[in-house]
Design a protein around this motif. Structure first.
Motif, PDB file in Angstrom:
ATOM      1  N   CYS A 190       0.841  -1.193   0.000  1.00 55.97           N
ATOM      2  CA  CYS A 190       0.000   0.000   0.000  1.00 55.97           C
ATOM      3  C   CYS A 190       0.878   1.247   0.000  1.00 55.97           C
ATOM      4  N   THR A 191       0.308   2.339  -0.427  1.00 55.53           N
ATOM      5  CA  THR A 191       1.083   3.564  -0.535  1.00 55.53           C
ATOM      6  C   THR A 191       1.352   4.212   0.802  1.00 55.53           C
ATOM      7  N   ASP A 192       0.705   3.735   1.861  1.00 50.52           N
ATOM      8  CA  ASP A 192       0.941   4.336   3.171  1.00 50.52           C
ATOM      9  C   ASP A 192       2.081   3.661   3.922  1.00 50.52           C
ATOM     10  N   ALA A 232      14.024   9.267  -7.199  1.00 52.63           N
ATOM     11  CA  ALA A 232      13.112   8.718  -8.201  1.00 52.63           C
ATOM     12  C   ALA A 232      12.017   7.857  -7.600  1.00 52.63           C
ATOM     13  N   PHE A 233      12.286   7.249  -6.422  1.00 52.82           N
ATOM     14  CA  PHE A 233      11.348   6.273  -5.877  1.00 52.82           C
ATOM     15  C   PHE A 233      11.054   6.542  -4.405  1.00 52.82           C
ATOM     16  N   ALA A 277       7.009   5.100  -8.034  1.00 53.72           N
ATOM     17  CA  ALA A 277       7.480   6.287  -8.752  1.00 53.72           C
ATOM     18  C   ALA A 277       6.291   7.074  -9.282  1.00 53.72           C
ATOM     19  N   ARG A 278       6.421   8.369  -9.245  1.00 52.89           N
ATOM     20  CA  ARG A 278       5.375   9.224  -9.819  1.00 52.89           C
ATOM     21  C   ARG A 278       5.760   9.533 -11.259  1.00 52.89           C
ATOM     22  N   MET A 279       4.881   9.151 -12.188  1.00 56.39           N
ATOM     23  CA  MET A 279       5.163   9.325 -13.600  1.00 56.39           C
ATOM     24  C   MET A 279       4.857  10.750 -14.031  1.00 56.39           C
ATOM     25  N   ARG A 280       5.272  11.085 -15.240  1.00 55.26           N
ATOM     26  CA  ARG A 280       5.105  12.457 -15.734  1.00 55.26           C
ATOM     27  C   ARG A 280       3.639  12.858 -15.854  1.00 55.26           C
ATOM     28  N   ASP A 281       2.769  11.867 -16.100  1.00 52.35           N
ATOM     29  CA  ASP A 281       1.342  12.186 -16.238  1.00 52.35           C
ATOM     30  C   ASP A 281       0.631  12.247 -14.887  1.00 52.35           C
ATOM     31  N   GLY A 282       1.397  12.127 -13.790  1.00 47.15           N
ATOM     32  CA  GLY A 282       0.818  12.249 -12.461  1.00 47.15           C
ATOM     33  C   GLY A 282       0.442  10.951 -11.801  1.00 47.15           C
ATOM     34  N   ARG A 283       0.349   9.883 -12.551  1.00 45.50           N
ATOM     35  CA  ARG A 283      -0.030   8.602 -11.948  1.00 45.50           C
ATOM     36  C   ARG A 283       1.178   7.979 -11.247  1.00 45.50           C
ATOM     37  N   LYS A 284       0.889   7.074 -10.310  1.00 42.74           N
ATOM     38  CA  LYS A 284       1.934   6.364  -9.581  1.00 42.74           C
ATOM     39  C   LYS A 284       2.069   4.938 -10.121  1.00 42.74           C
ATOM     40  N   GLU A 285       3.288   4.479 -10.209  1.00 41.54           N
ATOM     41  CA  GLU A 285       3.543   3.137 -10.749  1.00 41.54           C
ATOM     42  C   GLU A 285       4.542   2.415  -9.854  1.00 41.54           C
TER      43      GLU A 285
END
Length: 494
Positions: free
Chosen positions: A7-9, A48-49, A68-76
């Motif tokens: 999870c992201t938390d 980066a991460f 990582a946060r991509m250039r379009d704003g989404r997280k991957e």
């Protein structure tokens, strides 16, 4: 890589209850410390991460989950493989070259990026959510098993076309996402090259075609393809003279023993330097010889017979054997199927399934003499798998009688139970002593998770066991290749 969704938390979820993970757990202090050390060693990672968890650890590397946060704003999510600092630079570069050349298609994991600072290297790969095979093997249908093996063989065919021998094929290195039906072959850290490999750096590692170290007295017994002698005349004469002296000493010792015990001695085979050939013992002359050098990288339980017997000429067939062991586990519902503490015990376990005569005959084809203290007939693969899975039917249509099931399991366990009466123990002639074998508690391990049986196991076609027989061919020269296996009738329609 272990099964884990993060999870992201900063908490990770893992467990057998759900594909997505039903149990949440906080990242431990030890993992937090490892993440901090990694960021200090490779500061570029922190820019980066957001490293969330440690999801895998092996002998040569540790794997972390990074966001990582991509250039379009989404997280991957990405898998960050941190190689141990003592890894050889050529080995690291070769793994990267395998990933870049063959990865990203045909069920082979690709590489996204690579960070390096001093002797620390981190390979960045796409993260693939999955669960360990041991957690799901009881719930897999035969249709899933068929697809799993099909996609594994596709990955093997692909890397073998590049001349890459993976050398560590096992379920932990072939990831499977049940929800999306995605597969990925990972971890080329032990890969080696064939003679015609397209991966240049695998050639720099020496591949598998280096000249084997000769073992004195074993003529044409240490090469899979016997070659004519090219020894200089003077050197050959010196070798023959030394061989004659050792043979004379051995025969003299034999005469002394014969005079005291009145037991006839076995004739010495011409060209050998001892009198223990084709016996169930290893003499002092053989014990004093240096061990033969041959590649034996891989995971115990998945090593092919030619690896266990230290054949110096090993090829892509060793990956196919490992795929056969995986199929054997899937059809029998037992994982791991083979579990041995040393190579000789592993060879005994293979004999328990494939037969001792057959193993000895196959070893002879690639230049190895194997002796077994007890003859074991080969088992019928369908009967074996259905009995272990509990699906074997009697002539009355009822389940297999308990006595038959017990006999089958006892037969399997006999390969690893200590004692002369119930254990068949092989000897690699001119290699190791029989007394060096350590026994393990069981050849076949039960399922660790009791799950609901799937109905289609009552309709497993004969083609599945025919393919299993071809994959587990003891002779690497006649073992089916990955490309040939994909044309097998079992995969018709795929």
């Amino acid at each position: 890589m272990d099964a884990s969704a993060v999870c992201t938390d900063g908490t990770s979820t893992t467990g057998p209850g759900s594909q997505d993970g039903a149990h949440r757990r906080k990242v431990s202090k030890d993992v937090q410390m490892d993440i901090e050390h990694l960021c200090k060693a490779v500061p570029q990672l922190a820019t980066a991460f957001n490293i969330l968890d440690k999801i895998g650890e092996g002998t040569f590397s540790s794997v972390y989950l990074g966001e990582a946060r991509m250039r379009d704003g989404r997280k991957e999510l990405f898998a960050l493989k941190h190689l141990i600092p003592t890894s050889h630079p050529t080995r690291i570069a070769a793994e990267l070259q395998c990933l870049t050349a063959a990865g990203g298609r045909e069920n082979v994991m690709g590489v996204t990026y690579c960070f390096r600072r001093d002797d620390h290297v981190v390979i960045v790969m796409p993260y693939m959510e999955h669960r360990a095979l041991v957690e799901i093997i009881g719930s897999l249908s035969f249709a899933e098993v068929r697809l799993y093996v099909y996609h594994l063989l596709k990955a093997l065919r692909h890397i073998h076309q590049f001349g890459i021998i993976h050398r560590d094929i096992k379920p932990n290195n072939f990831l499977y996402n049940r929800r999306s039906g995605v597969y990925a072959l990972v971890d080329f850290g032990l890969a080696q090259g064939t003679a015609d490999t397209k991966i240049e750096l695998l050639k720099d590692l020496g591949g598998l075609r280096r000249t084997p170290r000769p073992v004195f007295g074993e003529r044409n017994l240490n090469s899979c393809t016997p070659a004519p002698s090219t020894t200089a005349p003077d050197a050959r004469k010196a070798e023959e003279a030394l061989s004659w002296r050792l043979s004379s000493a051995s025969r003299a010792a034999g005469r002394t023993l014969s005079s005291s015990s009145q037991k006839p001695q076995r004739a010495v085979q011409p060209g050998l330097t001892c009198d223990c050939f084709l016996t169930d013992r290893v003499c002092n002359i053989c014990m004093s010889r240096k061990q033969q050098v041959a590649p034996r990288a891989g995971t115990p339980g998945f090593r092919a017979p030619e690896v266990l017997t230290k054949c110096p000429d090993q090829g892509t067939a060793i990956d196919v054997w490992s795929a056969g062991v995986i199929l054997l586990s899937l059809l029998s519902g037992r994982y791991p199927f083979f579990k041995a503490g040393d190579d000789l015990t592993a060879l005994a376990q293979i004999m328990t399934v494939r037969g001792s005569r057959e193993t000895i005959r196959a070893a002879k084809t690639f230049g190895k003499a194997v002796v077994c203290s007890q003859e074991l007939p080969p088992q019928d693969l369908r009967t074996l798998c259905e009995t272990l899975r509990g699906r074997r039917r009697s002539s009355t249509g009822e389940g297999v009688p308990p006595a038959m099931a017990d006999a089958c399991r006892n037969r399997m366990d006999g390969a690893s139970a200590r004692g002369p009466a119930d254990a068949a123990e092989p000897s690699l002639q001119k290699q190791e002593s029989l007394s060096s074998c350590e026994r393990t508690e069981s050849l076949v391990k039960p399922n660790l998770e009791a799950e609901e049986e799937v109905e289609d196991w009552d309709r497993v076609p004969d083609e599945a066991y025919h393919l299993l027989d071809r994959l587990l061919d003891l002779n690497p020269n006649t073992r089916i290749s990955a490309a040939e296996a994909l044309q097998h009738p079992l995969f018709k329609g795929l």
